[in-house]
Design a protein around this motif. Structure first.
Motif: not given
Length: 433
Positions: A12, A15, A76, A80, A106, A109, A137, A167, A170-171, A174
């Motif tokens: 978390s 992301s 995710s 992405s 998003t 998620m 977060q 970005e 990072m997804f 996750l």
């Protein structure tokens, strides 16, 4: 399930770190870097929000039927793809479609992560689990925004493409971390998904018949409308138009908001976790009402520019203090109200109310903050006081344990004691006492 919970928190946070790279610069990227104009940038932001409204009504049932883990992994991957596509978009159609995919991913998620936190925590530990998620977060968003600010260059579109690719990565991270978490097929372990005694079947009708949850959704809408829905629209417009705040100062104000959350979160947690949740939320309404009064002084107080700037930054800091009080109260309440078979649907319903507030807030607050300065402040002072009233009324719908989990009785631990044989009566009396 400490290890599982730590992995979920890590994913978390990462992301959020990825989101921090792009969220502050999305408008600039579409309008200036890709030279698509302010109108297109507004459409992209609106589509990002509307995509969430489109998918959230179906998310909860999918989570409850399939479990939060596969839903989170799919979301995710979708997010992405949307982020990577947006970073490569050079025309209006591509930008709008990419924003829709990113917004949908998003949005899904959020309730999936919340449900995983519920499955991996008990009533006693859930407050701290959600507080930790909120802390991480915000820390991730802040760090991502700072690092992204060092990379971006409006004269070089490839620097923004790099941000969106980070970005997207990072997804994926996750999704990979989430896939290593081992959860039960259903939340059957003790204390994971407490019920309120309801035996109603699942579905929207059951949720709407749960008056406490309906009241919490209304309260959540007002909370997000009066705070998050104004950060980047009405309050920013009010600050620049009425208080003469420089655009660069808006970044400082947002940094102050994040800093207060990061510094105060666990100090505040110790103060609120042994108090009634409804009264904590009610006190947030009073704090935010005071924050809006301070904002009123910044724009209408006719003081020096230095005082106006300080007051405006203090407004964001006061909002941060209230946010740090909400994180360990509101999200756990959603879980504690949910019947065992509807945790995903309850989380999705609350996320939908939040998204509605984030969509309506800028539409209402933006024009008022830019032109109707006095009425704007008065309106949101009243909304903040309305939070207090709604929270106190909502508290009457809660059981004592739902309102204050710390009062839940803990089974006593029996310890064997060696007693003298000559005093059996006294020993029994002492044991009874």
């Amino acid at each position: 399930m400490g290890a599982a919970l730590r992995r979920i928190q890590l994913g978390s946070a990462l992301s959020a770190f990825g989101l921090g790279f792009t969220v502050p610069y999305l408008y600039v990227y579409v309008a200036q870097v890709r030279d698509l104009g302010a109108g297109t940038a507004g459409v992209v932001l609106a589509v990002f929000a509307m995509a969430a409204l489109a998918v959230l009504p179906f998310t909860g049932r999918a989570i409850d039927r399939r479990g939060p883990l596969p839903v989170l992994v799919i979301a995710s991957v979708v997010a992405s793809l949307g982020a990577a596509a947006l970073g490569l978009s050079s025309n209006v159609t591509a930008a709008v479609l990419s924003a829709a995919v990113l917004g949908a991913g998003t949005a899904v998620m959020q309730p999936a992560l919340a449900t995983m936190l519920v499955w991996c925590s008990s009533t006693a530990t859930r407050t701290r689990a959600f507080a930790m998620q909120f802390f991480l977060q915000n820390l991730g968003l802040g760090i991502g925004g700072l690092v992204g600010g060092q990379i971006v260059d409006t004269s070089r579109p490839e620097t923004f493409t790099l941000l969106f690719l980070i970005e997207a990565a990072m997804f994926i991270v996750l999704g990979v971390i989430a896939s290593t978490v081992r959860l039960s097929r259903a939340p059957s372990f003790s204390g994971a998904t407490p019920t309120d005694g309801s035996k109603a079947p699942g579905g929207l009708r059951a949720l709407l018949s749960h008056r406490a949850m309906v009241q919490l959704c209304v309260l959540g809408f007002v909370l997000f409308f009066a705070c998050y829905g104004q950060f980047e629209s009405g309050l920013a417009a009010y600050g620049t138009e009425a208080a003469g705040i420089q655009p660069s100062t808006l970044g400082i104000a947002l940094a102050a908001n994040t800093a207060v959350i990061v510094v105060a979160q666990f100090v505040v947690l110790r103060l609120v976790e042994r108090r009634r949740r409804s009264r904590v939320i009610a006190s947030v309404g009073l704090i935010w009402a005071f924050a809006w009064i301070v904002a009123g002084y910044a724009g209408l107080g006719h003081g020096s520019q230095t005082m106006a700037t300080a007051a405006f930054i203090s407004t964001y800091a006061l909002f941060g203090l209230g946010e740090s009080m909400l994180s360990p109260t509101v999200a756990p309440l959603v879980a504690d109200l949910a019947p065992e078979s509807m945790v995903g649907q309850y989380n999705s319903a609350f996320a939908l109310c939040k998204q509605l507030a984030l969509a309506v807030g800028p539409a209402v607050g933006g024009p008022m903050g830019a032109a109707l300065h006095g009425p704007y402040i008065v309106t949101f002072v009243l909304f903040s006081l309305g939070i207090t009233v709604l929270a106190l009324r909502f508290g009457r719908r809660l059981t004592p344990v739902q309102d204050q989990p710390s009062i839940e009785t803990v089974p006593s631990r029996v310890v064997a004691v060696s007693l003298p044989e000559a005093e059996p009566v006294a020993a029994c009396a002492a044991t009874t006492r």
